[in-house]
Write a protein that holds these residues in place. Sequence first.
Motif, PDB file in Angstrom:
ATOM      1  N   CYS A  14       0.838  -1.198   0.000  1.00  0.00           N
ATOM      2  CA  CYS A  14       0.000   0.000   0.000  1.00  0.00           C
ATOM      3  C   CYS A  14       0.873   1.248   0.000  1.00  0.00           C
ATOM      4  O   CYS A  14       1.959   1.262   0.577  1.00  0.00           O
ATOM      5  CB  CYS A  14      -0.891   0.035   1.241  1.00  0.00           C
ATOM      6  N   LEU A  15       0.380   2.287  -0.618  1.00  0.00           N
ATOM      7  CA  LEU A  15       1.024   3.598  -0.620  1.00  0.00           C
ATOM      8  C   LEU A  15       0.273   4.470   0.373  1.00  0.00           C
ATOM      9  O   LEU A  15      -0.921   4.689   0.233  1.00  0.00           O
ATOM     10  CB  LEU A  15       0.966   4.213  -2.018  1.00  0.00           C
ATOM     11  N   HIS A  16       0.988   4.950   1.388  1.00  0.00           N
ATOM     12  CA  HIS A  16       0.383   5.830   2.392  1.00  0.00           C
ATOM     13  C   HIS A  16       0.715   7.260   2.004  1.00  0.00           C
ATOM     14  O   HIS A  16       1.857   7.688   2.086  1.00  0.00           O
ATOM     15  CB  HIS A  16       0.932   5.497   3.778  1.00  0.00           C
ATOM     16  N   VAL A  17      -0.277   8.002   1.564  1.00  0.00           N
ATOM     17  CA  VAL A  17      -0.108   9.377   1.103  1.00  0.00           C
ATOM     18  C   VAL A  17      -0.450  10.326   2.238  1.00  0.00           C
ATOM     19  O   VAL A  17      -1.515  10.232   2.837  1.00  0.00           O
ATOM     20  CB  VAL A  17      -0.996   9.664  -0.129  1.00  0.00           C
ATOM     21  N   LEU A  28       7.059  -3.734  -3.817  1.00  0.00           N
ATOM     22  CA  LEU A  28       7.554  -2.500  -3.208  1.00  0.00           C
ATOM     23  C   LEU A  28       8.197  -1.589  -4.252  1.00  0.00           C
ATOM     24  O   LEU A  28       8.079  -0.371  -4.179  1.00  0.00           O
ATOM     25  CB  LEU A  28       8.553  -2.822  -2.099  1.00  0.00           C
ATOM     26  N   GLY A  29       8.864  -2.164  -5.234  1.00  0.00           N
ATOM     27  CA  GLY A  29       9.475  -1.365  -6.290  1.00  0.00           C
ATOM     28  C   GLY A  29       8.448  -0.577  -7.078  1.00  0.00           C
ATOM     29  O   GLY A  29       8.647   0.600  -7.390  1.00  0.00           O
ATOM     30  N   GLN A  30       7.352  -1.208  -7.401  1.00  0.00           N
ATOM     31  CA  GLN A  30       6.264  -0.557  -8.126  1.00  0.00           C
ATOM     32  C   GLN A  30       5.694   0.588  -7.296  1.00  0.00           C
ATOM     33  O   GLN A  30       5.414   1.677  -7.802  1.00  0.00           O
ATOM     34  CB  GLN A  30       5.203  -1.601  -8.427  1.00  0.00           C
ATOM     35  N   CYS A  31       5.545   0.367  -6.016  1.00  0.00           N
ATOM     36  CA  CYS A  31       5.014   1.395  -5.124  1.00  0.00           C
ATOM     37  C   CYS A  31       6.006   2.548  -4.973  1.00  0.00           C
ATOM     38  O   CYS A  31       5.613   3.713  -4.954  1.00  0.00           O
ATOM     39  CB  CYS A  31       4.701   0.772  -3.764  1.00  0.00           C
ATOM     40  N   ASN A  32       7.298   2.233  -4.855  1.00  0.00           N
ATOM     41  CA  ASN A  32       8.315   3.280  -4.692  1.00  0.00           C
ATOM     42  C   ASN A  32       8.352   4.226  -5.879  1.00  0.00           C
ATOM     43  O   ASN A  32       8.595   5.425  -5.721  1.00  0.00           O
ATOM     44  CB  ASN A  32       9.687   2.658  -4.462  1.00  0.00           C
ATOM     45  N   VAL A  33       8.118   3.702  -7.071  1.00  0.00           N
ATOM     46  CA  VAL A  33       8.080   4.559  -8.252  1.00  0.00           C
ATOM     47  C   VAL A  33       6.925   5.550  -8.149  1.00  0.00           C
ATOM     48  O   VAL A  33       7.058   6.730  -8.462  1.00  0.00           O
ATOM     49  CB  VAL A  33       7.972   3.716  -9.544  1.00  0.00           C
ATOM     50  N   SER A  34       5.804   5.103  -7.683  1.00  0.00           N
ATOM     51  CA  SER A  34       4.633   5.964  -7.535  1.00  0.00           C
ATOM     52  C   SER A  34       4.813   6.965  -6.390  1.00  0.00           C
ATOM     53  O   SER A  34       4.290   8.072  -6.445  1.00  0.00           O
ATOM     54  CB  SER A  34       3.389   5.113  -7.285  1.00  0.00           C
ATOM     55  N   ALA A  35       5.554   6.584  -5.347  1.00  0.00           N
ATOM     56  CA  ALA A  35       5.765   7.465  -4.191  1.00  0.00           C
ATOM     57  C   ALA A  35       6.845   8.509  -4.438  1.00  0.00           C
ATOM     58  O   ALA A  35       6.926   9.492  -3.700  1.00  0.00           O
ATOM     59  CB  ALA A  35       6.135   6.629  -2.975  1.00  0.00           C
ATOM     60  N   ALA A  86       4.739  13.253  -0.895  1.00  0.00           N
ATOM     61  CA  ALA A  86       4.762  13.031   0.550  1.00  0.00           C
ATOM     62  C   ALA A  86       4.048  11.711   0.812  1.00  0.00           C
ATOM     63  O   ALA A  86       2.884  11.669   1.207  1.00  0.00           O
ATOM     64  CB  ALA A  86       4.078  14.172   1.279  1.00  0.00           C
ATOM     65  N   ALA A  87       4.754  10.617   0.539  1.00  0.00           N
ATOM     66  CA  ALA A  87       4.147   9.298   0.646  1.00  0.00           C
ATOM     67  C   ALA A  87       5.213   8.269   0.978  1.00  0.00           C
ATOM     68  O   ALA A  87       6.400   8.498   0.746  1.00  0.00           O
ATOM     69  CB  ALA A  87       3.468   8.927  -0.667  1.00  0.00           C
ATOM     70  N   GLN A  88       4.768   7.153   1.508  1.00  0.00           N
ATOM     71  CA  GLN A  88       5.673   6.042   1.776  1.00  0.00           C
ATOM     72  C   GLN A  88       4.961   4.732   1.517  1.00  0.00           C
ATOM     73  O   GLN A  88       3.743   4.642   1.634  1.00  0.00           O
ATOM     74  CB  GLN A  88       6.196   6.082   3.205  1.00  0.00           C
ATOM     75  N   CYS A  89       5.728   3.716   1.178  1.00  0.00           N
ATOM     76  CA  CYS A  89       5.165   2.403   0.889  1.00  0.00           C
ATOM     77  C   CYS A  89       5.162   1.560   2.150  1.00  0.00           C
ATOM     78  O   CYS A  89       6.104   1.591   2.931  1.00  0.00           O
ATOM     79  CB  CYS A  89       5.978   1.722  -0.198  1.00  0.00           C
ATOM     80  N   GLU A  90       4.091   0.799   2.333  1.00  0.00           N
ATOM     81  CA  GLU A  90       3.940  -0.061   3.497  1.00  0.00           C
ATOM     82  C   GLU A  90       3.408  -1.412   3.067  1.00  0.00           C
ATOM     83  O   GLU A  90       2.656  -1.510   2.101  1.00  0.00           O
ATOM     84  CB  GLU A  90       2.964   0.562   4.496  1.00  0.00           C
ATOM     85  N   VAL A  91       3.799  -2.430   3.797  1.00  0.00           N
ATOM     86  CA  VAL A  91       3.280  -3.764   3.537  1.00  0.00           C
ATOM     87  C   VAL A  91       1.847  -3.822   4.055  1.00  0.00           C
ATOM     88  O   VAL A  91       1.552  -3.348   5.147  1.00  0.00           O
ATOM     89  CB  VAL A  91       4.155  -4.833   4.233  1.00  0.00           C
ATOM     90  N   ASN A  92       0.968  -4.365   3.260  1.00  0.00           N
ATOM     91  CA  ASN A  92      -0.449  -4.449   3.611  1.00  0.00           C
ATOM     92  C   ASN A  92      -0.661  -5.528   4.675  1.00  0.00           C
ATOM     93  O   ASN A  92      -0.463  -6.711   4.407  1.00  0.00           O
ATOM     94  CB  ASN A  92      -1.266  -4.778   2.360  1.00  0.00           C
ATOM     95  N   PRO A  93      -1.067  -5.155   5.888  1.00  0.00           N
ATOM     96  CA  PRO A  93      -1.262  -6.164   6.933  1.00  0.00           C
ATOM     97  C   PRO A  93      -2.484  -7.051   6.704  1.00  0.00           C
ATOM     98  O   PRO A  93      -2.617  -8.088   7.336  1.00  0.00           O
ATOM     99  CB  PRO A  93      -1.436  -5.327   8.201  1.00  0.00           C
TER     100      PRO A  93
END
Length: 88
Positions: free
Chosen positions: A32-35, A50-57, A61-68
Amino acid sequence: MRSLALTVLAAGALLSAAPASAQTYDPSYPVCLHVMGRGANYYECRFSSLGQCNVSASGRAAQCEVNPYYANAYEDRPVRRYKQRRAY
């Protein structure tokens, strides 16, 4: 007196019947991307790595997190067993 009690009871029933809020995490995606920003604080759970998410972040002002709540997050993983070496 009875009408006042019924009015209070009806008002309480209307207030407690508020619509349910949407689920924050989508259990279909593992990342998940936390904006976070001015007035914005939300999650976008639509990334498969995570790589796909990091490109979007990047640049936001966002960070990537593992979806619990990812559907396969807590599957039993096979235990890796090592063979013992024999001393001769």
